[in-house]
Motif scaffolding. Sequence first.
Motif, short mmCIF file in Angstrom:
data_model
loop_
_atom_site.label_atom_id
_atom_site.label_comp_id
_atom_site.label_asym_id
_atom_site.label_seq_id
_atom_site.Cartn_x
_atom_site.Cartn_y
_atom_site.Cartn_z
N ASP A 182 0.86 -1.19 0.00
CA ASP A 182 0.00 0.00 0.00
C ASP A 182 0.90 1.24 0.00
O ASP A 182 1.67 1.44 0.94
N PRO A 183 0.83 2.08 -1.04
CA PRO A 183 1.71 3.25 -1.10
C PRO A 183 1.37 4.31 -0.06
O PRO A 183 2.15 5.22 0.16
N VAL A 184 0.22 4.18 0.57
CA VAL A 184 -0.17 5.11 1.63
C VAL A 184 -0.07 4.34 2.95
O VAL A 184 -1.07 3.92 3.54
N SER A 185 1.16 4.11 3.38
CA SER A 185 1.40 3.34 4.60
C SER A 185 2.76 3.71 5.17
O SER A 185 3.63 4.21 4.47
N GLY A 186 2.91 3.41 6.44
CA GLY A 186 4.20 3.63 7.08
C GLY A 186 5.30 2.78 6.47
O GLY A 186 6.42 3.23 6.30
N ALA A 187 4.96 1.55 6.12
CA ALA A 187 5.95 0.65 5.51
C ALA A 187 6.43 1.22 4.18
O ALA A 187 7.63 1.19 3.87
N ALA A 188 5.51 1.76 3.38
CA ALA A 188 5.90 2.35 2.10
C ALA A 188 6.78 3.57 2.32
O ALA A 188 7.81 3.74 1.64
N LEU A 226 5.25 10.08 6.89
CA LEU A 226 6.66 10.46 6.72
C LEU A 226 7.50 9.23 7.03
O LEU A 226 7.22 8.51 7.98
N GLY A 227 8.51 9.02 6.24
CA GLY A 227 9.46 7.94 6.50
C GLY A 227 10.84 8.53 6.62
O GLY A 227 11.10 9.62 6.12
N LEU A 263 2.67 8.57 11.15
CA LEU A 263 1.46 9.06 10.51
C LEU A 263 1.26 10.52 10.86
O LEU A 263 1.37 10.91 12.03
N LEU A 264 0.97 11.31 9.83
CA LEU A 264 0.54 12.69 10.03
C LEU A 264 -0.94 12.72 9.69
O LEU A 264 -1.35 12.18 8.66
#
Length: 156
Positions: A72-78, A117-118, A129-130
């Motif tokens: 998922d491009p909208v994730s903390g992992a991404a 943010l990563g 997460l923001l």
Amino acid sequence: MTSASADELVDEIARAACAVDARIAVAESLTSGNIAARLGRGQNASQWFAGAVVAYSVDVKTTVLGMTRGLDPVSGAAAQELARGVRELTDATIAVSATGVGGPQDQDGHPAGTVYLGWSTAFEEGSRLLECSDDPAKALEDTVESALQEIHRLLT
């Protein structure tokens, strides 16, 4: 954050990066190069700003920055993988990424204003997460400010 206060933060980043001989890179999705534009205006940027990749499409995120296909491009992992990818690509010591849904509409099951943010260094990686506004301009401004603050945190 006002333009003047963002400029002051970039000045602090520039001084800190030069003091520790750091190279900074960014990977941007929803911010479309705005973080890089801020950093590039910093004093002696050519000494500490390695560069940036603006990766809006998932294909670019996977092929250029090494994000895992299907993630998922909208994730903390991404966000974490994007930061690692740009750090490795540019041989930076510190990298920060921003990915998410700027709004005003929800996207792929994520509410507008969901931004991650990563960050990646040789010693630390992570994401957070923001929860930004669903107003695109405000989400962009808040994300750029948070990214600059994260870079400053990693330097100090």
